[in-house]
Design an enzyme around this catalytic site. Structure first.
Site, PDB file in Angstrom:
ATOM      1  N   ARG A 102       9.531  -6.916  -8.405  1.00  0.00           N
ATOM      2  CA  ARG A 102       9.810  -5.479  -8.216  1.00  0.00           C
ATOM      3  C   ARG A 102      11.296  -5.285  -8.500  1.00  0.00           C
ATOM      4  O   ARG A 102      12.149  -5.864  -7.816  1.00  0.00           O
ATOM      5  CB  ARG A 102       9.471  -5.053  -6.787  1.00  0.00           C
ATOM      6  N   HIS A 129       4.243   1.288 -12.533  1.00  0.00           N
ATOM      7  CA  HIS A 129       3.700   0.619 -11.345  1.00  0.00           C
ATOM      8  C   HIS A 129       2.225   0.292 -11.658  1.00  0.00           C
ATOM      9  O   HIS A 129       1.302   0.863 -11.059  1.00  0.00           O
ATOM     10  CB  HIS A 129       3.829   1.544 -10.137  1.00  0.00           C
ATOM     11  N   GLN A 132      -0.574  -0.630  -9.097  1.00  0.00           N
ATOM     12  CA  GLN A 132      -1.010   0.487  -8.247  1.00  0.00           C
ATOM     13  C   GLN A 132      -2.117   1.300  -8.929  1.00  0.00           C
ATOM     14  O   GLN A 132      -3.118   1.649  -8.288  1.00  0.00           O
ATOM     15  CB  GLN A 132       0.185   1.402  -7.924  1.00  0.00           C
ATOM     16  N   ASP A 222       2.985  11.701  -5.794  1.00  0.00           N
ATOM     17  CA  ASP A 222       3.858  10.603  -5.361  1.00  0.00           C
ATOM     18  C   ASP A 222       5.120  11.256  -4.807  1.00  0.00           C
ATOM     19  O   ASP A 222       5.346  12.466  -5.006  1.00  0.00           O
ATOM     20  CB  ASP A 222       4.160   9.698  -6.581  1.00  0.00           C
ATOM     21  N   CYS A 262      -0.177   6.780  -3.598  1.00  0.00           N
ATOM     22  CA  CYS A 262       0.161   5.339  -3.598  1.00  0.00           C
ATOM     23  C   CYS A 262       0.868   4.928  -2.312  1.00  0.00           C
ATOM     24  O   CYS A 262       0.865   3.755  -1.971  1.00  0.00           O
ATOM     25  CB  CYS A 262       0.996   4.997  -4.825  1.00  0.00           C
ATOM     26  N   ARG A 290      -5.099  -2.534  -2.772  1.00  0.00           N
ATOM     27  CA  ARG A 290      -4.016  -3.284  -3.420  1.00  0.00           C
ATOM     28  C   ARG A 290      -4.316  -4.777  -3.324  1.00  0.00           C
ATOM     29  O   ARG A 290      -4.126  -5.531  -4.281  1.00  0.00           O
ATOM     30  CB  ARG A 290      -2.666  -2.968  -2.749  1.00  0.00           C
TER      31      ARG A 290
END
Ligand code: CP
Ligand code: NVA
Length: 306
Positions: A102, A129, A132, A222, A262, A290
């Protein structure tokens, strides 16, 4: 050997193979049948940004697959003191079997992958991402959405770019509503349109959340302030006025539309408390997924080593 840096590097069939693997392993996990697909393997997990879900799901996931996760915060490893990404890669990838990163720029992730001896997974960058949205697709299927018409309302960020790639690859309809000045990256949009020509995906952009959500069966959003944008908080809150996903907006969707986020969610900014709690089952199934989606990705990458 394949890396999982962006969905643009995978065919539709490959994406669906990973999803199918995730579904199979989820079923096994639920039956307490922990098949050691990645026995004795080590997953290095490098974090240059904060995380709850990504850390817990990857660490638990690799353990349940028979391996072990190493949490490597850039605050604690020499990367944070300026050791180059390419040296970090050449050291860590000689010791572990897979790496998840990340970080900020996608180019940093690509630099690591270029020098890595083992598969590298994008655990979020400023641009994408992808783990996700793989999770989000798995969740949509579980909630019975087989013909997605998805509205994304909010910032043209890493999540939006990932939705763009997912829709373009799989060929579903995606409508994006962002405020002026917060649109998606032009190059990523061009790439997505190019891919969509082949898949038949219908992708549209606008500045009106109402137009975007009308008649959709999935709505998603988001945070308006992604990690690294904290200094822009005040101006962003002003710019995103009218972009909250609330009861009024959700009333325009198809009946029984699902809502995905998310997480982490900021109530009464991008989503109202009422809508969040009304759709908590979807949102927290998505969070749990996830764990399952990433197992599918890790096992697939392991099966595609040279
Ligand atoms: N959605 C997500 O990636 O959450 P974390 O930042 O907590 O990992
Ligand atoms: N766009 C958000 C996603 C968090 C999971 C961020 O980058 O901070």
């Amino acid at each position: 050997m394949r890396h999982f840096l962006s969905l643009k590097d995978f065919t539709k069939d490959e994406i669906l193979e990973m999803i199918t693997l995730a579904q199979k392993i989820k079923k096994e996990t639920k039956a307490k049948n922990f098949v050691p697909y990645l026995e004795k393997q080590t997953l290095g997990m490098i974090f240059e940004k904060s995380s709850t879900r990504t850390r817990v799901s990857f660490e638990t996931g690799i353990y349940q697959l028979g391996g072990i996760g190493l949490f490597l915060s850039s605050n604690d490893i020499q990367l944070g003191r300026g050791e180059p990404m390419k040296d970090t890669s050449r050291v860590i990838s000689r010791m572990v079997d897979m790496v998840m990163i990340r970080t900020f720029e996608q180019s940093k992730l690509e630099e690591f992958a270029k020098y890595s001896k083992v598969p590298v997974i994008n655990g979020l960058t400023d641009s994408y991402h992808p783990v996700q949205v793989m999770t989000d697709y798995l969740t949509m299927l579980e909630f019975g959405v087989t013909q997605p018409v998805v509205a994304y309302v909010g910032d043209g960020n890493n999540m939006t770019h990932s939705w763009l790639m997912l829709a373009a690859k799989l060929g579903f309809e995606l409508r994006i509503a962002t405020p002026k000045g917060y649109e998606c990256d032009k190059n990523i949009v061009e790439e997505a349109f190019e891919i969509a020509k082949e898949s038949g995906a219908k992708i549209s952009f606008g500045n009106d959340p109402k137009v975007a959500v009308a008649g959709t069966n999935v709505v998603t959003t988001d945070t308006w302030i992604s990690m690294g944008q904290e200094d822009e908080k005040e101006e962003r809150i002003k710019a995103f006025d009218g972009y909250i996903v609330d009861e009024a907006l959700m009333s325009l969707t198809e009946k029984d539309a699902i809502f995905l986020h998310c997480l982490p969610a900021y109530r009464d900014y991008e989503v109202s408390e009422t809508i969040f709690e009304k759709h908590a089952d979807e949102i927290f199934s998505e969070a749990e997924n996830r764990l399952h989606a990433q197992k599918g990705i890790m096992v697939w990458l392991n099966e595609h080593r040279d």
